[in-house]
Design an enzyme around this catalytic site. Structure first.
Site, short mmCIF file in Angstrom:
data_model
loop_
_atom_site.label_atom_id
_atom_site.label_comp_id
_atom_site.label_asym_id
_atom_site.label_seq_id
_atom_site.Cartn_x
_atom_site.Cartn_y
_atom_site.Cartn_z
N CYS A 5 -3.25 -2.37 1.49
CA CYS A 5 -2.43 -1.15 1.38
C CYS A 5 -2.70 -0.29 2.60
O CYS A 5 -3.17 -0.79 3.63
CB CYS A 5 -2.67 -0.43 0.05
SG CYS A 5 -4.35 0.19 -0.19
N ASN A 8 -6.75 1.69 1.53
CA ASN A 8 -7.74 0.85 0.84
C ASN A 8 -8.63 1.66 -0.11
O ASN A 8 -9.80 1.35 -0.32
CB ASN A 8 -8.59 0.05 1.84
CG ASN A 8 -9.40 -1.09 1.22
OD1 ASN A 8 -10.48 -1.42 1.69
ND2 ASN A 8 -8.90 -1.70 0.15
N CYS A 10 -6.75 3.21 -3.05
CA CYS A 10 -5.99 3.27 -4.31
C CYS A 10 -5.44 1.91 -4.71
O CYS A 10 -5.98 1.23 -5.58
CB CYS A 10 -4.86 4.30 -4.21
SG CYS A 10 -5.44 6.01 -4.10
N ARG A 11 -4.36 1.50 -4.08
CA ARG A 11 -3.62 0.33 -4.59
C ARG A 11 -4.35 -1.00 -4.39
O ARG A 11 -4.49 -1.78 -5.33
CB ARG A 11 -2.23 0.27 -3.94
CG ARG A 11 -1.36 1.44 -4.35
CD ARG A 11 -0.16 1.57 -3.44
NE ARG A 11 -0.56 1.97 -2.09
CZ ARG A 11 0.25 2.02 -1.04
NH1 ARG A 11 1.51 1.64 -1.18
NH2 ARG A 11 -0.19 2.41 0.12
N SER A 12 -4.80 -1.29 -3.17
CA SER A 12 -5.37 -2.62 -2.95
C SER A 12 -6.74 -2.82 -3.59
O SER A 12 -7.01 -3.92 -4.09
CB SER A 12 -5.36 -3.01 -1.46
OG SER A 12 -6.17 -2.17 -0.68
N ASP A 122 2.71 4.33 -3.15
CA ASP A 122 1.47 5.02 -2.85
C ASP A 122 1.31 6.23 -3.78
O ASP A 122 2.13 7.14 -3.75
CB ASP A 122 1.56 5.49 -1.39
CG ASP A 122 0.30 6.14 -0.91
OD1 ASP A 122 -0.60 6.38 -1.74
OD2 ASP A 122 0.23 6.42 0.30
P1 4NP Z 1 -3.66 3.55 -0.76
O1 4NP Z 1 -3.38 5.14 -0.87
O2 4NP Z 1 -2.93 3.08 0.48
O3 4NP Z 1 -3.07 3.01 -2.01
O4 4NP Z 1 -5.16 3.41 -0.66
C1 4NP Z 1 -3.61 6.00 0.20
C2 4NP Z 1 -4.82 6.63 0.31
C3 4NP Z 1 -5.05 7.51 1.34
C4 4NP Z 1 -4.06 7.79 2.26
C5 4NP Z 1 -2.85 7.15 2.16
C6 4NP Z 1 -2.63 6.26 1.13
N1 4NP Z 1 -4.29 8.73 3.30
O5 4NP Z 1 -3.36 8.99 4.06
O6 4NP Z 1 -5.39 9.25 3.42
#
Ligand code: 4NP
Length: 154
Positions: A5, A8, A10-12, A122
């Site tokens: 993702c 790294n 939340c989703r992955s 996201d």
């Molecule tokens: P993820 O979510 O891609 O599912 O881990 C996010 C976590 C943090 C950010 C973006 C997406 N960020 O911009 O900090």
């Protein structure tokens, strides 16, 4: 397999935790190498987001990873399958040089079985319902992916 993702956190990592959980429950965990990473580096070394840890925990899945960034030099050799959580992630995976036959969308397997969504959105900047939705999609995706893998191995 490598789940990818943006951050790294939340989703992955959730996909990694849920998929690992399912492989253990199926008695086939020894057949899989499972990791996750982000295309971005902002959160490298961080544990998963507390909201993600909470929803995983409520569903019996413990998360204990630390965020790392995609490393094309190593990851595209090491993993047979590199799956993005959304189209943007997949675009980054391909732009970084992953062979097309090893890259795909995490929900592609569930979509082939009738799920309408192709992307796990996201949830980072939204409310709790986004995390609920993420969990439902990740569980559906992980179940379909494991079924597909076990069929291939049979
Ligand atoms: P993820 O979510 O891609 O599912 O881990 C996010 C976590 C943090 C950010 C973006 C997406 N960020 O911009 O900090």
């Amino acid at each position: 397999m490598l789940f990818v993702c943006l951050g790294n956190i939340c989703r992955s990592p959730l996909a990694q935790g849920v998929f690992e959980h399912l492989t253990v429950a199926s008695g086939r965990s020894a057949e899989f190498v499972i990791e996750s990473c982000g295309t971005g580096g902002w959160h490298v070394g961080d544990p998963p987001d507390p909201r993600t840890v909470a929803i995983a925990g409520r569903n019996g899945v413990r998360l204990d990873t630390r965020a790392r960034q995609l490393d094309p030099a190593i990851d595209f050799e090491r993993f047979q399958l590199v799956l993005g959580m959304d189209r943007n992630n997949l675009g980054e995976i391909l732009a970084a040089g992953c062979p097309g036959e090893r890259a795909g969308l995490f929900l592609g397997y569930a979509a082939a079985k009738g799920l309408r969504d192709l992307e796990v959105p996201d949830p980072y900047y939204g409310g709790p319902e986004g995390f609920e939705r993420m969990f439902r999609l990740v569980r559906a995706g992980a179940e379909a992916l494991l079924n597909e893998m076990l069929q291939d191995a049979a």
